[in-house]
Design an enzyme around this catalytic site. Sequence first.
Site, PDB file in Angstrom:
ATOM      1  N   LYS A 143       0.838  -1.211   0.000  1.00 41.56           N
ATOM      2  CA  LYS A 143       0.000   0.000   0.000  1.00 41.56           C
ATOM      3  C   LYS A 143       0.877   1.267   0.000  1.00 41.56           C
ATOM      4  O   LYS A 143       2.071   1.204   0.283  1.00 41.56           O
ATOM      5  CB  LYS A 143      -0.943  -0.023   1.208  1.00 41.56           C
TER       6      LYS A 143
HETATM    7  C1  LIG Z   1      -5.458  -4.523   0.944  1.00 38.39           C
HETATM    8  C2  LIG Z   1      -6.927  -4.330   1.006  1.00 38.39           C
HETATM    9  C3  LIG Z   1      -7.681  -4.646   2.153  1.00 38.39           C
HETATM   10  C4  LIG Z   1      -7.113  -5.435   3.292  1.00 38.39           C
HETATM   11  O1  LIG Z   1      -6.042  -4.812   3.909  1.00 38.39           O
HETATM   12  P1  LIG Z   1      -5.178  -5.630   5.003  1.00 38.39           P
HETATM   13  O2  LIG Z   1      -4.439  -4.548   5.739  1.00 38.39           O
HETATM   14  O3  LIG Z   1      -4.267  -6.536   4.237  1.00 38.39           O
HETATM   15  O4  LIG Z   1      -6.117  -6.373   5.865  1.00 38.39           O
HETATM   16  C5  LIG Z   1      -9.018  -4.297   2.207  1.00 38.39           C
HETATM   17  N1  LIG Z   1      -9.616  -3.690   1.153  1.00 38.39           N
HETATM   18  C6  LIG Z   1      -8.949  -3.411   0.016  1.00 38.39           C
HETATM   19  C7  LIG Z   1      -9.678  -2.730  -1.098  1.00 38.39           C
HETATM   20  C8  LIG Z   1      -7.591  -3.748  -0.107  1.00 38.39           C
HETATM   21  O5  LIG Z   1      -6.937  -3.513  -1.246  1.00 38.39           O
END
Ligand SMILES: *Cc1c(COP(=O)(O)O)cnc(C)c1O
Length: 375
Positions: free
Chosen positions: A178
Site C-alpha cells: 500500500k
Molecule cells: C489490501 C486491502 C484490504 C485489506 O487490507 P489488510 O491490511 O491486508 O487487511 C481491504 N480492502 C482493500 C480494497 C484492499 O486492497
Amino acid sequence: MQFYRHGLSSADAKGIAEVLDTPFLTSGAVGKKVEAQIAEFFGQPYALLVNSWTNGALAVLLALDLKPGDEVIIPAQTFIATANMVELIGAKPVFADVDPHTLLLTPEGAARAVTPRTRACIPVHMYGLMCDMAGLRAALPAHVTLIEDCAHCFEGTRDGAPPGKHAEVAIFSFYATKNVTCGEGGAIILKDEKLFSALQQTRLHGMSAIAADRFKSGQYRHWDMARLGVKANLPDLLAALLPNQIATIRERLPARTALVERYRAELANLPIRLQQLPDNCVSAHHLFPIHVKPATRDAAIAALNAAGIPVTVNYRSVPTLTYYREKYGYTPASFPVSHEWGEGEITLPLWPGMPDEDQTKIIETLKATVVPLCG
Ligand SMILES: *Cc1c(COP(=O)(O)O)cnc(C)c1O
C-alpha cells in the site's frame, strides 16, 4: 523487473531501534503519537492504529454491534477482505454493482441495495479514486453507518475533501504494497466518542485497558471485559515505520501521478479500457489497472510474463468467487459490470522510483503483443 517496491530506507530503522530500547515492544507511546499524527492529517477527532485493515474492520463491526441478519452494502468490485469480515460476524454482505467508467460504488447503486435490515455500507476507493462520499451520505438513510474502505487511498481527495470527511468511519491498510506501509498494519479514523470508546475495547479482546496503561502506575490494576473483541492492536515496532511516511506522503504523490499520466497518454486510443478519473478527484494512484477483452486476458498476462513483466489481477468480482457464488447463488449476470471488469483486468507495475526503462518496456510489450490479441 519489480511489480512493486516499498520506499523505506535505513533512516526508518532508527525508529525501530528506539522502540527496542523500551520495555514493551507492543502498542505504547509510539503508536499514540502516530495516532495523533493521523487524526491531524485527516482533521478527525480520533484515530486508532490496528494490525491490518481486516482486523480493524472486524473491530469496527463488533463495536457497531452488528448482528446476524443485519445487512451491509458492499461493491461487487473490491478485494475479498471488504466482504469477508461482514460474513465472518454472521451479517450479510449485500453486493451492489459498480459504475462501468469509474469502477466505484455509486450513490444510486447503494440506495437501490437498501432494505429495512441495512445497518452499514462500505464503499471502496478503487485504485486510489475516491467514491462520491457526500452523495453516498445523502443517498443512504441516516442510521446506515458509512465505513470507507481507504486501503487504496490515503492521500487522495474528492472536491478537496479527504477520506473520513463524510463518513462515520474510515479504515486504512498499511499492508506491504500500500502507499503507506509498515508490512502489515492499518488505521481507523472516526468522529464519534462513544464508538471510539467501544473500538478501544473491541481492538483488544474487549479489555478495559491496554497493557502499557495497566502497568503505568507501577501498581497492578485489574481489568474487566465488558464486550467481545479481537486482537487488532499494532505493535510500536511497526508503528515506528509510519511517521516519516505520513509526513512525506503528499510529496511522493507526484511521482505516482507522472507514471500514471505516461501510461494513460501512451495507452490512449488502443483497444484497452482505463478507469475514468473525474476532474474533481485527486487519485492516490495506488494501482494502475487496464482492461482487455476478457477472452484475451489470460493470453495477455502470459505475454507480459514471458517478457519478464510481473502483473496482478485486482480483482475478480467477489460474488463470483466460489464461496459467495455457492452460498448466495450469484451468477456472472448478477453484477455484470463488476464481472466483466474482473475478467479483463490486469494491474501493471507502478511505484515511485520505478525505472523509466521498465515503463518503456511495459508500454512497448503491450503495443507489440497485447494489442494484437485484442484486435
Ligand atoms: C489490501 C486491502 C484490504 C485489506 O487490507 P489488510 O491490511 O491486508 O487487511 C481491504 N480492502 C482493500 C480494497 C484492499 O486492497
